[in-house]
Design a protein around this motif. Structure first.
Motif, PDB file in Angstrom:
ATOM      1  N   PHE A   1       0.839  -1.192   0.000  1.00 29.20           N
ATOM      2  CA  PHE A   1       0.000   0.000   0.000  1.00 29.20           C
ATOM      3  C   PHE A   1       0.875   1.243   0.000  1.00 29.20           C
ATOM      4  CE2 PHE A   1       0.844  -1.375   4.306  1.00 29.20           C
ATOM      5  CZ  PHE A   1       1.210  -0.212   4.962  1.00 29.20           C
ATOM      6  N   LYS A   2       0.241   2.380  -0.214  1.00 27.11           N
ATOM      7  CA  LYS A   2       0.917   3.672  -0.120  1.00 27.11           C
ATOM      8  C   LYS A   2       0.516   4.323   1.190  1.00 27.11           C
ATOM      9  CE  LYS A   2       2.532   5.744  -3.908  1.00 27.11           C
ATOM     10  NZ  LYS A   2       3.882   6.110  -4.250  1.00 27.11           N
ATOM     11  N   CYS A   3       1.491   4.837   1.885  1.00 25.07           N
ATOM     12  CA  CYS A   3       1.256   5.686   3.050  1.00 25.07           C
ATOM     13  C   CYS A   3       1.915   7.015   2.712  1.00 25.07           C
ATOM     14  CB  CYS A   3       1.867   5.077   4.312  1.00 25.07           C
ATOM     15  SG  CYS A   3       1.636   6.118   5.774  1.00 25.07           S
ATOM     16  N   GLU A   4       1.088   8.052   2.602  1.00 26.13           N
ATOM     17  CA  GLU A   4       1.582   9.320   2.068  1.00 26.13           C
ATOM     18  C   GLU A   4       2.183   9.009   0.691  1.00 26.13           C
ATOM     19  OE1 GLU A   4       2.087  12.622   3.999  1.00 26.13           O
ATOM     20  OE2 GLU A   4       0.502  11.859   5.279  1.00 26.13           O
TER      21      GLU A   4
ATOM     22  N   TRP B   1       5.554  -2.379   1.676  1.00 27.55           N
ATOM     23  CA  TRP B   1       5.227  -3.801   1.517  1.00 27.55           C
ATOM     24  C   TRP B   1       5.476  -4.471   2.861  1.00 27.55           C
ATOM     25  CZ3 TRP B   1       7.564  -7.386  -2.820  1.00 27.55           C
ATOM     26  CH2 TRP B   1       7.073  -8.688  -2.666  1.00 27.55           C
ATOM     27  N   ILE B   2       4.422  -5.066   3.427  1.00 29.68           N
ATOM     28  CA  ILE B   2       4.541  -5.823   4.681  1.00 29.68           C
ATOM     29  C   ILE B   2       4.261  -7.288   4.383  1.00 29.68           C
ATOM     30  CG2 ILE B   2       3.711  -6.149   7.043  1.00 29.68           C
ATOM     31  CD1 ILE B   2       2.654  -3.290   7.009  1.00 29.68           C
ATOM     32  N   THR B   3       5.118  -8.163   4.893  1.00 33.98           N
ATOM     33  CA  THR B   3       4.889  -9.599   4.868  1.00 33.98           C
ATOM     34  C   THR B   3       5.509 -10.171   6.135  1.00 33.98           C
ATOM     35  OG1 THR B   3       4.939 -11.570   3.447  1.00 33.98           O
ATOM     36  CG2 THR B   3       6.988 -10.272   3.598  1.00 33.98           C
ATOM     37  N   HIS B   4       5.159 -11.392   6.492  1.00 36.06           N
ATOM     38  CA  HIS B   4       5.682 -11.923   7.753  1.00 36.06           C
ATOM     39  C   HIS B   4       7.088 -12.498   7.591  1.00 36.06           C
ATOM     40  CE1 HIS B   4       5.789 -13.378  11.787  1.00 36.06           C
ATOM     41  NE2 HIS B   4       5.915 -14.641  11.395  1.00 36.06           N
ATOM     42  N   ILE B   5       7.248 -13.432   6.673  1.00 31.85           N
ATOM     43  CA  ILE B   5       8.558 -14.072   6.484  1.00 31.85           C
ATOM     44  C   ILE B   5       9.193 -13.473   5.237  1.00 31.85           C
ATOM     45  CG2 ILE B   5       9.805 -16.247   6.175  1.00 31.85           C
ATOM     46  CD1 ILE B   5       7.478 -17.671   7.584  1.00 31.85           C
ATOM     47  N   GLY B   6       9.995 -12.452   5.439  1.00 31.09           N
ATOM     48  CA  GLY B   6      10.581 -11.739   4.309  1.00 31.09           C
ATOM     49  C   GLY B   6      12.090 -11.819   4.223  1.00 31.09           C
ATOM     50  N   GLY B   7      12.744 -12.152   5.321  1.00 31.61           N
ATOM     51  CA  GLY B   7      14.202 -12.140   5.338  1.00 31.61           C
ATOM     52  C   GLY B   7      14.725 -10.732   5.544  1.00 31.61           C
ATOM     53  N   TYR B   8      15.943 -10.506   5.089  1.00 34.56           N
ATOM     54  CA  TYR B   8      16.570  -9.202   5.236  1.00 34.56           C
ATOM     55  C   TYR B   8      17.635  -9.054   4.167  1.00 34.56           C
ATOM     56  CZ  TYR B   8      19.727 -12.130   8.023  1.00 34.56           C
ATOM     57  OH  TYR B   8      20.555 -13.135   8.454  1.00 34.56           O
ATOM     58  N   PRO B   9      18.202  -7.848   3.992  1.00 32.29           N
ATOM     59  CA  PRO B   9      19.147  -7.633   2.890  1.00 32.29           C
ATOM     60  C   PRO B   9      20.223  -8.711   2.812  1.00 32.29           C
ATOM     61  CG  PRO B   9      18.634  -5.547   3.909  1.00 32.29           C
ATOM     62  CD  PRO B   9      17.970  -6.622   4.757  1.00 32.29           C
ATOM     63  N   GLY B  10      20.339  -9.255   1.602  1.00 35.35           N
ATOM     64  CA  GLY B  10      21.288 -10.335   1.347  1.00 35.35           C
ATOM     65  C   GLY B  10      20.711 -11.714   1.605  1.00 35.35           C
TER      66      GLY B  10
ATOM     67  N   VAL C   1       5.821   8.915   8.799  1.00 32.45           N
ATOM     68  CA  VAL C   1       5.857   8.985   7.345  1.00 32.45           C
ATOM     69  C   VAL C   1       5.351  10.370   6.985  1.00 32.45           C
ATOM     70  CG1 VAL C   1       4.971   8.043   5.181  1.00 32.45           C
ATOM     71  CG2 VAL C   1       5.470   6.500   7.092  1.00 32.45           C
ATOM     72  N   ASP C   2       6.220  11.134   6.346  1.00 41.42           N
ATOM     73  CA  ASP C   2       5.914  12.522   6.016  1.00 41.42           C
ATOM     74  C   ASP C   2       6.214  12.725   4.535  1.00 41.42           C
ATOM     75  OD1 ASP C   2       5.427  15.226   6.010  1.00 41.42           O
ATOM     76  OD2 ASP C   2       7.023  15.744   7.422  1.00 41.42           O
ATOM     77  N   GLY C   3       5.173  12.672   3.713  1.00 35.32           N
ATOM     78  CA  GLY C   3       5.383  12.747   2.270  1.00 35.32           C
ATOM     79  C   GLY C   3       6.132  11.513   1.812  1.00 35.32           C
TER      80      GLY C   3
END
Length: 165
Positions: A71-74, A79-88, A148-150
């Motif tokens: 979704f868009k906030c401002e 993107w929200i998901t539960h099992i997403g991992g992290y960078p790399g 979240v501001d703009g």
């Protein structure tokens, strides 16, 4: 401008401390492993809620909340998901979508480990708020607060709550 409270891994637990922070937010985002829907029902009575289901969540939660919530906030693409991992080490089930159409802010839960990292390779911010429930290996319950501001994400704050056994 929106004040966001980001939490995850409540595992059916909600208390007055969490609700105090809910009351201070404009919106609450939950990154899965809700447990009993009394958690989200209680939050929804106070503030708008965006959530996803996690791996421990039952059919009721899976019918109410999606696996992925984009979704868009401002002006921020979230993107929200539960099992997403992290960078790399992103979850292989989402890598292609994540890399082909990256959000500005990628949020996941599951690990019970609070992490905020900027993914330089894919140019987005990654957040995991840790766990604010009492079940799990974590020693401190955590949540994140930010604005979240703009198109800006600012005023990031880590909320730490003593975990009582």
């Amino acid at each position: 401008m929106k004040k966001i409270l980001l939490l995850s891994d409540t595992h059916s637990y909600i208390d007055e401390t969490i609700l105090k922070y809910v009351a201070q937010a404009d919106e609450v985002w939950h990154a899965g492993d809700i447990g009993d829907l009394i958690v989200t029902d209680t939050i929804k009575k106070l503030k708008p809620l965006r959530a996803v289901f996690g791996n421990i969540d039952d059919d009721k939660a899976r019918m109410e909340f999606p696996l992925h919530n984009r979704f868009k906030c401002e002006d921020v693409d979230v993107w929200i998901t539960h099992i997403g991992g992290y960078p790399g080490k992103y979850n292989q089930n989402i890598r292609s979508d994540l890399f082909l159409n990256p959000p500005n802010l990628f949020i996941c839960g599951h690990s019970h480990i609070l992490k905020v990292m900027f993914d330089k390779q894919h140019n987005f911010l990654h957040m995991n708020p840790g766990a604010c429930g009492i079940h799990g290996f974590h020693n401190v319950r955590t949540m994140l607060r930010f604005v979240v501001d703009g198109e800006k994400i600012r005023d990031l704050e880590i909320v730490e709550i003593e975990k009582k056994n």
